[in-house]
Design a protein around this motif. Sequence first.
Motif, PDB file in Angstrom:
ATOM      1  N   ALA A  13       1.001  -1.299   0.015  1.00 42.68           N
ATOM      2  CA  ALA A  13       0.108  -0.218  -0.043  1.00 42.68           C
ATOM      3  C   ALA A  13       0.896   1.156   0.024  1.00 42.68           C
ATOM      4  CB  ALA A  13      -0.709   0.030   1.148  1.00 42.68           C
ATOM      5  N   PHE A  46      -0.414  -0.723  -4.527  1.00 43.99           N
ATOM      6  CA  PHE A  46      -1.767  -0.317  -4.161  1.00 43.99           C
ATOM      7  C   PHE A  46      -1.994   1.089  -3.856  1.00 43.99           C
ATOM      8  CE2 PHE A  46      -5.761   0.361  -1.575  1.00 43.99           C
ATOM      9  CZ  PHE A  46      -6.707  -0.236  -2.194  1.00 43.99           C
ATOM     10  N   GLY A  49      -4.490   4.726  -1.442  1.00 44.55           N
ATOM     11  CA  GLY A  49      -5.500   4.175  -0.456  1.00 44.55           C
ATOM     12  C   GLY A  49      -5.290   4.820   0.915  1.00 44.55           C
ATOM     13  N   THR A  50      -5.185   4.010   1.863  1.00 49.15           N
ATOM     14  CA  THR A  50      -5.248   4.911   3.117  1.00 49.15           C
ATOM     15  C   THR A  50      -3.809   5.132   3.661  1.00 49.15           C
ATOM     16  OG1 THR A  50      -6.681   2.738   4.172  1.00 49.15           O
ATOM     17  CG2 THR A  50      -5.461   4.132   5.838  1.00 49.15           C
ATOM     18  N   THR A  51      -2.887   4.250   3.258  1.00 44.87           N
ATOM     19  CA  THR A  51      -1.453   4.620   3.497  1.00 44.87           C
ATOM     20  C   THR A  51      -1.257   5.527   2.526  1.00 44.87           C
ATOM     21  OG1 THR A  51      -1.152   2.382   4.263  1.00 44.87           O
ATOM     22  CG2 THR A  51       0.605   3.562   3.499  1.00 44.87           C
ATOM     23  N   GLY A  52      -1.600   5.867   1.428  1.00 47.49           N
ATOM     24  CA  GLY A  52      -1.294   6.902   0.338  1.00 47.49           C
ATOM     25  C   GLY A  52      -1.908   8.114   0.686  1.00 47.49           C
ATOM     26  N   TYR A 142     -12.854  -2.558  -1.216  1.00 44.10           N
ATOM     27  CA  TYR A 142     -11.823  -2.300  -0.323  1.00 44.10           C
ATOM     28  C   TYR A 142     -12.749  -2.351   1.051  1.00 44.10           C
ATOM     29  CZ  TYR A 142      -8.148   0.338   2.078  1.00 44.10           C
ATOM     30  OH  TYR A 142      -6.963   0.788   2.941  1.00 44.10           O
ATOM     31  N   LYS A 172     -10.031  -6.571  -1.077  1.00 42.45           N
ATOM     32  CA  LYS A 172      -9.026  -6.234  -0.182  1.00 42.45           C
ATOM     33  C   LYS A 172      -9.762  -6.075   1.306  1.00 42.45           C
ATOM     34  CE  LYS A 172      -6.040  -2.085   1.506  1.00 42.45           C
ATOM     35  NZ  LYS A 172      -5.970  -2.947   2.653  1.00 42.45           N
ATOM     36  N   VAL A 215      -2.373  -7.099   1.138  1.00 42.98           N
ATOM     37  CA  VAL A 215      -2.138  -5.452   0.832  1.00 42.98           C
ATOM     38  C   VAL A 215      -1.951  -4.932   1.988  1.00 42.98           C
ATOM     39  CG1 VAL A 215      -2.851  -3.319  -0.271  1.00 42.98           C
ATOM     40  CG2 VAL A 215      -3.845  -5.682  -0.861  1.00 42.98           C
ATOM     41  N   GLY A 216      -0.733  -4.161   2.075  1.00 40.51           N
ATOM     42  CA  GLY A 216      -0.464  -3.467   3.441  1.00 40.51           C
ATOM     43  C   GLY A 216       0.488  -2.533   3.428  1.00 40.51           C
ATOM     44  N   SER A 217       0.589  -1.483   4.560  1.00 36.94           N
ATOM     45  CA  SER A 217       1.672  -0.505   4.794  1.00 36.94           C
ATOM     46  C   SER A 217       3.066  -1.203   5.032  1.00 36.94           C
ATOM     47  CB  SER A 217       1.190   0.432   5.635  1.00 36.94           C
ATOM     48  OG  SER A 217       1.227  -0.306   7.028  1.00 36.94           O
TER      49      SER A 217
HETATM   50  C1  LIG Z   1      -3.107  -0.176   4.025  1.00 37.78           C
HETATM   51  C2  LIG Z   1      -3.772  -0.534   2.921  1.00 37.78           C
HETATM   52  O1  LIG Z   1      -3.971  -1.376   2.159  1.00 37.78           O
HETATM   53  C3  LIG Z   1      -4.069   0.944   2.309  1.00 37.78           C
HETATM   54  O2  LIG Z   1      -3.252   1.853   2.512  1.00 37.78           O
HETATM   55  O3  LIG Z   1      -5.073   1.267   1.596  1.00 37.78           O
END
Ligand SMILES: CC(=O)C(=O)O
Length: 308
Positions: A13, A46, A49-52, A142, A172, A215-217
């Motif tokens: 991610a 990915f 997303g959240t991390t981005g 997601y 996801k 999928v992960g940070s």
């Molecule tokens: C952690 C994840 O999958 C995201 O950042 O969307």
Amino acid sequence: MKRMKKLQGLVAATITPMTPDGQINLPVIRQYVDYLIKEQNVKNVFVNGTTGEGLSLSIQERKQLAEEWMCQGKDKLDHVIIHVGALSLPESQELARHAAAIGANGIAVIAPFFFKPTNKDELVAFLQKVAAEAPAVPFYYYHIPPLTGVKIRVEELLEGIKTRIPTFQGVKFSDTDLLDLAQCISKNETEQLEFLYGVDEQLLGALAIGADGAVGSTYNYLGRKTNLMLQAFAKPDLALAQKYQFLTGEFLNFVIKLGFGVAQTKAVMTFVSGIPMGPPRLPLVDASEEFIIKAKAKLDSIVWPDGD
Ligand SMILES: CC(=O)C(=O)O
Ligand SMILES: CC(=O)N[C@H](C=O)[C@@H](O)[C@H](O)[C@H](O)CO
């Protein structure tokens, strides 16, 4: 469909690099792609997303980032999935069309989280409107109830979804409810769908239930170690796989107690990779110096089974 092979294994991610004054830092992405491939053995991303911090970016910034990842990842990355979820349906549709136009290998959408869908039909109706704008691009839902507050179980959502969303490719799954995940996987008899797990600290549990990948940070900086866990699990050497999960868990357990989110992920990735990820965008604020010192010392203290 733009599908080369089933998406398996690890997906990073991606973090959105920012300059000290808070602009997106596109030139860093080239280096970032090479780092993931060479140092972490991770070839799927990915994006936004959240991390981005995807939901904190403007539509324009999200498009620029998607383009940069596609461009720098060309002939290097296996899969680039773009998160195109937004609170506004037309914005999400615009991002879906854009992702299709630049050749993304998949798109993903979170549940709208201000006005929330109250049942699976409302949620699927929203997802369908976005997916229809990219009719040749694999679509992922997601699922991240801790952040969206939308707790509709995925097992329920999947019922008949292929007829409503022909491009539906998988989920996801960023929730700790492994019963729900197990029910999804057991109903996926033809194995057409992919289930990618998103709670890194308990990936081994999800693998045992049948998740295809993750999928992960943390795969930004613990991708190589987590790949060794996947290999051990596939062998199968469960004791070795557990050892890796215990050790990645030891790090995460430590930083979670200090307060761990996207800002801290940016700081950890910066000290591990040497690539400047910069500050997060408000309302997130920079990790403290104290956090960085402690997190670094913890990571350095871990002795991995591969002798590293
Ligand atoms: C952690 C994840 O999958 C995201 O950042 O969307
Ligand atoms: C809420 C959140 O950001 N979840 C991430 C992906 O879904 C994970 O990769 C976590 O960052 C990770 O599991 C550490 O808790």
